[in-house]
Design an enzyme around this catalytic site. Structure first.
Site, PDB file in Angstrom:
ATOM      1  N   ASP A  84     -11.271   5.203  -5.045  1.00 34.76           N
ATOM      2  CA  ASP A  84     -10.239   4.080  -4.461  1.00 34.76           C
ATOM      3  C   ASP A  84     -11.307   2.923  -4.389  1.00 34.76           C
ATOM      4  O   ASP A  84     -12.065   2.825  -3.501  1.00 34.76           O
ATOM      5  CB  ASP A  84      -9.556   4.543  -3.091  1.00 34.76           C
ATOM      6  N   TYR A  98      -8.033   5.704   4.316  1.00 35.74           N
ATOM      7  CA  TYR A  98      -7.034   4.965   4.737  1.00 35.74           C
ATOM      8  C   TYR A  98      -5.730   5.976   4.977  1.00 35.74           C
ATOM      9  O   TYR A  98      -5.539   7.090   4.309  1.00 35.74           O
ATOM     10  CB  TYR A  98      -6.432   4.135   3.345  1.00 35.74           C
ATOM     11  N   ARG A 136      10.732   0.533 -17.854  1.00 37.53           N
ATOM     12  CA  ARG A 136       9.984   1.677 -17.135  1.00 37.53           C
ATOM     13  C   ARG A 136       8.975   2.098 -18.045  1.00 37.53           C
ATOM     14  O   ARG A 136       7.727   2.273 -17.557  1.00 37.53           O
ATOM     15  CB  ARG A 136      11.101   2.698 -16.536  1.00 37.53           C
ATOM     16  N   LYS A 194      -4.256  -5.808  -2.150  1.00 36.78           N
ATOM     17  CA  LYS A 194      -5.282  -6.486  -1.419  1.00 36.78           C
ATOM     18  C   LYS A 194      -5.705  -7.430  -2.269  1.00 36.78           C
ATOM     19  O   LYS A 194      -5.529  -8.398  -2.244  1.00 36.78           O
ATOM     20  CB  LYS A 194      -6.129  -5.035  -0.807  1.00 36.78           C
TER      21      LYS A 194
END
Ligand code: PLP
Length: 379
Positions: free
Chosen positions: A174, A101, A48, A199
């Site tokens: 973004d 979005y 992690r 994407k």
């Protein structure tokens, strides 16, 4: 090593020191043997906190965006949530786009608002409107999407960086729609870049992932602390898939843009098409800004269909080479109805999208097949 393509293939990806493997191995491991308490090999103690495959992706992301540090997450939304809770506190305020979005809006409106983070939508193409939406002292972040999802609006990143910084806020961009190949927000004054690596960076519709890249070491440190403390990290295999996608980002983007331009030309001449939204069009209100801050205009195209929602849904239903589906940025072309699909969560909000809107993610198939499919779909 400075060329974009060279960085995409090599940054963070030195041949593996143990075997010489030319791509970073998938370190599918949770923990690491310590050479005595605290004796870490290469700084790794628990995956992690850090994992070598993820480190390779994080270094590559930082190099492509020109930032001091990159961080990889389990999804774009996980990256956004970590960023906002790292940089903001309850009672703070964020200016958000009036077109974004749907999932990003839902994060602000349904999750972070309950946590105490207020938001105001503003038209990002108008820096004065963004300045007016800022609450002095309370606004910590100005959140930008450019091009926006799904209306393909354009924001002037350099102008908005000035507006945000004058108010003591950070500018977050973004960069999912453009990818770092087409646009590098940090060089234009942004403080942090966000990606849904699902994407264009991943590029093959086979992974969900997110990324953050910061320009400033102090901000990066806060983000990294929260990445570990909140735990929404990218796994080793997912990191490897995104790295593999990134190697061909530049050539893919060139073809996405070329195919999108042909699709735009084709749609413009079609009697069923009311309006084509694409920043590459000279008549697009953000064209001049896009031409200044982007290398090319991207692979996303939206258009409005004469006949309203039913007609738009019918177009989506008739397409065959354009697969009906959410998401974008993969090698295969996708078609969707934002109002009913990706942006269903903004219905009834200031971000509601037109019901006659269809969004295309133009892929890498033969462009003649794409044009013929659109003719069939438009009827
Ligand atoms: C512009 C943009 N940002 C963020 C996201 C969220 O990313 P993810 O689906 O990887 O959580 C998406 C997803 O479609 C997006 O289009």
């Amino acid at each position: 090593m400075t060329g974009f393509e060279t960085l995409a293939i090599h940054a963070g990806q030195e041949p593996d020191p143990t075997t010489g493997a030319v791509v970073p191995p998938i370190y599918q491991v949770s923990t690491y043997k310590q050479d005595g308490v605290g004796g870490l090999r290469g700084g790794y103690e628990y995956s992690r906190s850090g994992n070598p495959t993820r480190t390779a992706l994080e270094e590559c992301l930082a190099a492509l965006e020109g930032g001091v540090r990159g961080l990889a997450f389990a999804s774009g939304l996980a990256a956004e949530d970590t960023l906002l809770r790292a940089l903001c506190a309850p009672d703070d305020h964020v200016v958000i786009p009036d077109d974004a979005y749907g999932g990003t809006y839902r994060l602000f409106a349904q999750v972070l608002q309950r946590w105490g983070l207020a938001h105001t939508p503003a038209r990002l193409s108008d820096p004065a409107a963004v300045a007016a939406a800022i609450r002095p002292g309370q606004t910590k972040v100005v959140w930008v999407e450019t091009p926006t999802n799904p209306l393909l609006g354009i924001a002037d990143i350099a102008a908005l960086a000035e507006v945000a910084h004058a108010a003591g806020a950070l500018l977050v961009v973004d960069n999912t729609f453009a990818s770092p190949y087409l646009q590098q927000p940090l060089a234009l004054g942004a403080d942090v870049v966000v990606h849904s690596t699902t994407k264009y960076l991943g590029g093959h519709s086979d992974v969900i992932g997110g990324g953050l890249v910061a320009a400033d070491a102090g901000v990066a440190e806060r983000l990294a602390y929260h990445q570990n403390a909140m735990g929404s990290v990218a796994g080793p295999f997912d990191s490897w898939l995104v790295l593999r996608g990134i190697k061909t980002l530049a050539v893919r983007m060139d073809r996405h843009c070329a195919n999108a331009e042909r699709v735009v030309e084709h749609l413009l001449g079609h009697p069923v098409v009311e309006e084509v939204l694409y920043p590459g069009l000279h008549g697009h209100p953000g064209h001049a800004v896009a031409a200044r801050q982007m290398r090319a205009f991207g692979g996303m195209v939206s258009f409005r269909v004469r006949g309203g929602e039913e007609a738009a849904l019918a177009v989506c239903g008739r397409a065959e080479v354009f697969t009906l589906g959410e998401s974008l940025g993969g090698v295969e072309s996708l078609i969707e109805h934002p109002g009913r699909m990706t942006h269903a969560s903004v219905a009834g909000s200031p971000l509601e999208v037109p019901a006659d809107l269809v969004r295309l993610s133009v892929g890498l198939e033969s462009v003649e097949d794409l044009l013929a499919d659109l003719d069939r779909a438009l009827g």
